[in-house]
Motif scaffolding. Structure first.
Motif, mmCIF file in Angstrom:
data_model
loop_
_atom_site.group_PDB
_atom_site.id
_atom_site.type_symbol
_atom_site.label_atom_id
_atom_site.label_comp_id
_atom_site.label_asym_id
_atom_site.label_seq_id
_atom_site.Cartn_x
_atom_site.Cartn_y
_atom_site.Cartn_z
ATOM 1 N N ALA A 1 -86.477 60.517 -6.623
ATOM 2 C CA ALA A 1 -85.201 60.937 -6.041
ATOM 3 C C ALA A 1 -85.290 62.383 -5.576
ATOM 4 O O ALA A 1 -86.061 63.175 -6.119
ATOM 5 C CB ALA A 1 -84.072 60.794 -7.059
ATOM 6 N N ILE A 2 -84.490 62.691 -4.578
ATOM 7 C CA ILE A 2 -84.272 64.060 -4.115
ATOM 8 C C ILE A 2 -82.778 64.304 -4.252
ATOM 9 O O ILE A 2 -81.966 63.536 -3.739
ATOM 10 C CB ILE A 2 -84.728 64.247 -2.657
ATOM 11 N N LYS A 3 -82.448 65.355 -4.980
ATOM 12 C CA LYS A 3 -81.044 65.599 -5.295
ATOM 13 C C LYS A 3 -80.704 67.052 -5.012
ATOM 14 O O LYS A 3 -81.500 67.946 -5.268
ATOM 15 C CB LYS A 3 -80.793 65.276 -6.769
ATOM 16 N N GLY A 4 -79.538 67.276 -4.483
ATOM 17 C CA GLY A 4 -79.086 68.636 -4.231
ATOM 18 C C GLY A 4 -78.035 68.659 -3.151
ATOM 19 O O GLY A 4 -77.495 67.619 -2.764
ATOM 20 N N ASP A 5 -77.770 69.855 -2.655
ATOM 21 C CA ASP A 5 -76.738 69.969 -1.621
ATOM 22 C C ASP A 5 -77.310 69.782 -0.216
ATOM 23 O O ASP A 5 -76.583 69.867 0.767
ATOM 24 C CB ASP A 5 -75.972 71.286 -1.743
ATOM 25 N N MET A 6 -78.593 69.509 -0.130
ATOM 26 C CA MET A 6 -79.294 69.167 1.118
ATOM 27 C C MET A 6 -79.252 70.282 2.157
ATOM 28 O O MET A 6 -79.415 70.040 3.336
ATOM 29 C CB MET A 6 -78.762 67.857 1.724
ATOM 30 N N ASP A 7 -79.107 71.514 1.681
ATOM 31 C CA ASP A 7 -79.097 72.630 2.623
ATOM 32 C C ASP A 7 -80.492 73.177 2.885
ATOM 33 O O ASP A 7 -80.688 73.943 3.826
ATOM 34 C CB ASP A 7 -78.181 73.755 2.128
ATOM 35 N N SER A 8 -81.475 72.779 2.076
ATOM 36 C CA SER A 8 -82.820 73.334 2.206
ATOM 37 C C SER A 8 -83.858 72.338 2.703
ATOM 38 O O SER A 8 -84.913 72.744 3.175
ATOM 39 C CB SER A 8 -83.290 73.876 0.850
ATOM 40 N N ILE A 9 -83.610 71.068 2.578
ATOM 41 C CA ILE A 9 -84.615 70.075 2.957
ATOM 42 C C ILE A 9 -84.735 70.009 4.481
ATOM 43 O O ILE A 9 -83.743 69.996 5.199
ATOM 44 C CB ILE A 9 -84.295 68.689 2.355
ATOM 45 N N ARG A 10 -85.980 69.995 4.947
ATOM 46 C CA ARG A 10 -86.214 69.878 6.387
ATOM 47 C C ARG A 10 -85.968 68.435 6.835
ATOM 48 O O ARG A 10 -86.136 67.495 6.057
ATOM 49 C CB ARG A 10 -87.652 70.274 6.727
ATOM 50 N N THR A 11 -85.613 68.284 8.079
ATOM 51 C CA THR A 11 -85.322 66.958 8.629
ATOM 52 C C THR A 11 -86.528 66.037 8.551
ATOM 53 O O THR A 11 -86.398 64.863 8.188
ATOM 54 C CB THR A 11 -84.844 67.077 10.090
ATOM 55 N N ASP A 12 -87.729 66.546 8.855
ATOM 56 C CA ASP A 12 -88.920 65.696 8.813
ATOM 57 C C ASP A 12 -89.212 65.215 7.394
ATOM 58 O O ASP A 12 -89.610 64.067 7.187
ATOM 59 C CB ASP A 12 -90.141 66.406 9.408
ATOM 60 N N VAL A 13 -88.969 66.065 6.410
ATOM 61 C CA VAL A 13 -89.192 65.694 5.009
ATOM 62 C C VAL A 13 -88.146 64.669 4.575
ATOM 63 O O VAL A 13 -88.473 63.652 3.957
ATOM 64 C CB VAL A 13 -89.159 66.948 4.107
ATOM 65 N N PHE A 14 -86.906 64.913 4.917
ATOM 66 C CA PHE A 14 -85.818 63.981 4.601
ATOM 67 C C PHE A 14 -86.131 62.600 5.178
ATOM 68 O O PHE A 14 -86.060 61.590 4.475
ATOM 69 C CB PHE A 14 -84.506 64.522 5.169
ATOM 70 N N ASP A 15 -86.488 62.562 6.446
ATOM 71 C CA ASP A 15 -86.770 61.286 7.111
ATOM 72 C C ASP A 15 -87.981 60.583 6.510
ATOM 73 O O ASP A 15 -87.975 59.362 6.334
ATOM 74 C CB ASP A 15 -86.988 61.497 8.608
ATOM 75 N N PHE A 16 -89.017 61.342 6.170
ATOM 76 C CA PHE A 16 -90.217 60.738 5.604
ATOM 77 C C PHE A 16 -89.911 60.080 4.262
ATOM 78 O O PHE A 16 -90.257 58.921 4.037
ATOM 79 C CB PHE A 16 -91.329 61.776 5.427
ATOM 80 N N TYR A 17 -89.294 60.813 3.350
ATOM 81 C CA TYR A 17 -89.061 60.274 2.009
ATOM 82 C C TYR A 17 -87.995 59.187 1.988
ATOM 83 O O TYR A 17 -88.048 58.285 1.157
ATOM 84 C CB TYR A 17 -88.724 61.385 1.023
ATOM 85 N N ARG A 18 -87.071 59.245 2.883
ATOM 86 C CA ARG A 18 -86.061 58.190 2.950
ATOM 87 C C ARG A 18 -86.720 56.858 3.314
ATOM 88 O O ARG A 18 -86.333 55.815 2.807
ATOM 89 C CB ARG A 18 -84.989 58.559 3.969
#
Length: 108
Positions: free
Chosen positions: A54-71
């Motif tokens: 899981a990735i948890k937080g306010d999502m202000d720091s995660i890059r879009t490419d990282v978000f898309d990859f792990y999703r």
């Protein structure tokens, strides 16, 4: 993880842990740094092998490419941008404690 050991010990730690949870900014570090321990392997394969539960937080720091990859490979993305009273680290620790509760249905 904020700082990985130079000897690749993070991989042993990753295998030994029951659950892997990253704060949103920490997911960037896992994505960027883990492939460096396996210079002869495809970075995408390494990222899939060592993906967080899981990735948890306010999502202000995660890059879009990282978000898309792990999703894509099924990592749970837990957006808690509505909670600005606790740090992302606190949110992650609380989530891990909840997951490791013997009565929780997701992790055995």
């Amino acid at each position: 993880p904020c700082n990985f050991p130079n000897n690749g010990g993070i991989c042993l730690f990753f295998r030994a842990a029951r659950v892997h949870v990253c704060a949103d900014g920490g997911a960037n570090r896992v994505f960027d740094e883990l492939p460096r321990f396996f210079p002869h392997d495809d970075p995408s394969d390494i990222r899939k092998r060592y993906k967080p539960y899981a990735i948890k937080g306010d999502m202000d720091s995660i890059r879009t490419d990282v978000f898309d990859f792990y999703r894509g490979p099924g990592t749970k993305i837990i957006d808690e941008s509505n909670d600005q009273d606790t740090t992302d680290l606190h949110k992650c620790v609380a989530y891990i404690r909840e997951l490791l509760n013997p009565e929780h249905p997701d992790v055995s």
